[in-house]
Design an enzyme around this catalytic site. Sequence first.
Site, PDB file in Angstrom:
ATOM      1  N   HIS A 164       1.083  -1.070   0.003  1.00  0.00           N
ATOM      2  CA  HIS A 164      -0.664  -0.078  -0.099  1.00  0.00           C
ATOM      3  C   HIS A 164       0.725   1.545   0.254  1.00  0.00           C
ATOM      4  O   HIS A 164       0.380   2.449  -0.570  1.00  0.00           O
ATOM      5  CB  HIS A 164      -0.756  -0.138   1.571  1.00  0.00           C
ATOM      6  CG  HIS A 164      -1.869  -1.405   1.066  1.00  0.00           C
ATOM      7  ND1 HIS A 164      -3.282  -0.671   0.341  1.00  0.00           N
ATOM      8  CD2 HIS A 164      -1.959  -1.734   1.917  1.00  0.00           C
ATOM      9  CE1 HIS A 164      -3.453  -1.540   0.384  1.00  0.00           C
ATOM     10  NE2 HIS A 164      -3.305  -2.829   0.960  1.00  0.00           N
ATOM     11  N   ARG A 180     -10.771  -0.614 -29.010  1.00  0.00           N
ATOM     12  CA  ARG A 180     -10.675  -0.916 -30.228  1.00  0.00           C
ATOM     13  C   ARG A 180     -10.059  -2.502 -30.252  1.00  0.00           C
ATOM     14  O   ARG A 180      -9.438  -3.067 -29.199  1.00  0.00           O
ATOM     15  CB  ARG A 180      -9.028  -0.206 -31.344  1.00  0.00           C
ATOM     16  CG  ARG A 180      -8.661  -1.503 -32.656  1.00  0.00           C
ATOM     17  CD  ARG A 180      -7.319  -0.362 -33.175  1.00  0.00           C
ATOM     18  NE  ARG A 180      -6.209  -1.060 -32.645  1.00  0.00           N
ATOM     19  CZ  ARG A 180      -5.068  -0.662 -32.162  1.00  0.00           C
ATOM     20  NH1 ARG A 180      -4.872  -0.291 -33.422  1.00  0.00           N
ATOM     21  NH2 ARG A 180      -3.577  -1.246 -32.068  1.00  0.00           N
ATOM     22  N   GLU A 199      -6.757   3.755 -41.717  1.00  0.00           N
ATOM     23  CA  GLU A 199      -5.474   3.159 -41.725  1.00  0.00           C
ATOM     24  C   GLU A 199      -5.176   2.431 -43.265  1.00  0.00           C
ATOM     25  O   GLU A 199      -3.656   1.885 -43.831  1.00  0.00           O
ATOM     26  CB  GLU A 199      -4.832   2.660 -40.252  1.00  0.00           C
ATOM     27  CG  GLU A 199      -5.888   1.089 -40.873  1.00  0.00           C
ATOM     28  CD  GLU A 199      -5.081   0.902 -39.335  1.00  0.00           C
ATOM     29  OE1 GLU A 199      -4.336   1.314 -38.722  1.00  0.00           O
ATOM     30  OE2 GLU A 199      -6.143  -0.321 -38.986  1.00  0.00           O
ATOM     31  N   ASP A 227       0.107   3.315 -39.837  1.00  0.00           N
ATOM     32  CA  ASP A 227       0.154   2.502 -40.755  1.00  0.00           C
ATOM     33  C   ASP A 227      -0.106   3.535 -42.349  1.00  0.00           C
ATOM     34  O   ASP A 227       0.303   2.676 -42.863  1.00  0.00           O
ATOM     35  CB  ASP A 227      -0.967   1.634 -41.098  1.00  0.00           C
ATOM     36  CG  ASP A 227      -0.682  -0.159 -40.269  1.00  0.00           C
ATOM     37  OD1 ASP A 227       0.783   0.507 -39.900  1.00  0.00           O
ATOM     38  OD2 ASP A 227      -1.364  -0.347 -39.310  1.00  0.00           O
ATOM     39  N   CYS A 287      -5.713   8.938 -34.417  1.00  0.00           N
ATOM     40  CA  CYS A 287      -4.992   8.117 -32.615  1.00  0.00           C
ATOM     41  C   CYS A 287      -3.933   7.614 -33.332  1.00  0.00           C
ATOM     42  O   CYS A 287      -3.106   6.949 -32.021  1.00  0.00           O
ATOM     43  CB  CYS A 287      -6.216   6.873 -32.884  1.00  0.00           C
ATOM     44  SG  CYS A 287      -6.341   5.737 -33.888  1.00  0.00           S
TER      45      CYS A 287
END
Lengths: 85, 539
Positions: free
Chosen positions: B188, B329, B427, B451, B498
């Site tokens: 902790h 995704r 992409e 990509d 993204c």
Amino acid sequence: MKEFSYIIKDEIGIHARPAGLLAKEAKAFTSKITIEVNGKNADVTRLMAVMGLGAKKGDEVTIRAEGEDEDAAIEKMKGFFERLL
Amino acid sequence: MKQYSGKTIFNGVAIGKILFYEKKEQQIKRVKTEDTEAEIKRYEVAKQKAIKQLKDLYDKALVDVGEANAMIFDVHAMMLEDTDYNDSVYNIINNEGVNAEFAVATTGDNFSIMFAEMDDEYFKARAADVKDISERVIDVLSGNTSDNNIISEPVIIVAKDLAPSETVQMDKTKLLGFVTKFGSSNSHTAILARTMNIPALIGIEIDSEWNGKTAVIDGRRGLLFIEPDEDTLEKYKAEIEKDEEAKKLLTNLKGLKDETLDGKQIKLYANIGSVADVANVLANDATGIGLFRSEFLYLEKTDYPTEEEQFQVYKTVVQNMAGKKVVIRTLDIGADKQVDYFNMDKEENPAMGYRAIRICLDRLDIFKTQLRALYRASAFGSVAIMFPMIISVDEVIRIKKICEEIKYELSSNGIDYGEVELGIMIETPAAVMISDLLAKEVDFFSIGTNDLTQYTLAIDRQNSKLDNIYDSHHEAVLRMIQMVIDNGHKEGIWVGICGELGADTTLTETFIKMGIDELSVSPSFILPIRKIIRETKSM
């Protein structure tokens, strides 16, 4: 006596917080409620003893309730395990 | 200068004087007594007082480090009320006729040994919790007003071990960092250090001789320097300055809207790859998650993750985001991300091969398991699903049909799900060229620039020989982005980026002027980009 079995899904197992909440919930009933993991038993109102069982993810636990309000107790326990563990 | 290495708990840098912290060693005397009843009463009073202290600590921690982390003090209070713990204390007092302090110390030791001997790391770490609560009761019994204001000037604390209550009580404005010998990254105390943003190392062989000496903690590399030389000091001072600047940005921009000067709202979301990243998302004040890569669920395993496993993970993330959008995704493996148990054939050209949605539409069992888990998680917040590597309208229509089947199955089984937005990654050049048609079928587009750039420029990202001609700002790519935005807007759907380009601060203004609706970036880029958005006009 009533009982049910459940496979622990929580990543850490029966850890401190659910064990504490479990003890609190169980104290509301007069029935004796126990938990069995890998052949070891503990009274669920006993936080340290329950943690001492070291129930991990994937372990099968059996919860038993015996007493006047065993039906209600076992229902409550079922809900508790499904929600939190 | 001496250098040590340990395990890092929090990734920061700290420079300062060392304070060697030693717990006041409680010398517990065993005192015989006739009046055991009085000792039990003393214990009860002390216990109640300790529980009250824990409640106060809980309230303090709630404000400082949040509910999930404050919970430890609630658990400590529960432990003190445990039947076995209390029975043990009563028994020792009654049977041995001894003082309460001794009974509590013995009980604490016994229970802590029980936990220390368990074979699971989590339960092992609980030994420290039992010790902590026992010491608290003993402090009350022996009238020690636990003085935790041990720090009067900013210091690095070096200790054998630190209890969670000790960590929380230290004055954070003066706690630069800490180094301990014991403790685990699961403890902790470690979790608290991370929440409080305190650089910390564990597993270092400490030495009381260090007291008062200057030290550097490098949490990024897990290093500790005692009496660092000039060069080392300079280097780390520069790092701290950089961190400070970032922090300033944080305090100035946290809570502010992602709005341009002329009032256009940009969705500024974060990219994540695991559940652990969510803390970073929240710390950097992102308003949603724009790309949750689900691959880690598969990459970390030796067999296909079950629906239940996946559901738990998605649910956790969605709940932690508390109603903010989470775009997940679906599986994107193949190419450079391989998983053994998928038993895939070796390919000549994996970037253009059997990957992502192509696997999912071929192996529906895998796809449906993931979709069911995603739809179930949607009952707990705001979920959007995004499909990678789309090249045709037909693929999208098939996907939507499968989603309808999943929804029908869930409804017939009485399982809840929420409203789910369905979107696709853009992409491939093919998806760009038919984005007008695709826009009619989906709720949003998210452009995967990594990509898209490699396919458009026909440059293999893995080939370092081509680095000098790989131009991420290539006009062809920028024109494609513009085309996708325009086609999306014609159908009234939102369009985001993204890929890595989304976090390229030299392009933020360009994207905004192009009409982008969303940017999804690594958490650490959120605030720098928020700054630019707020200084830019959209037209």
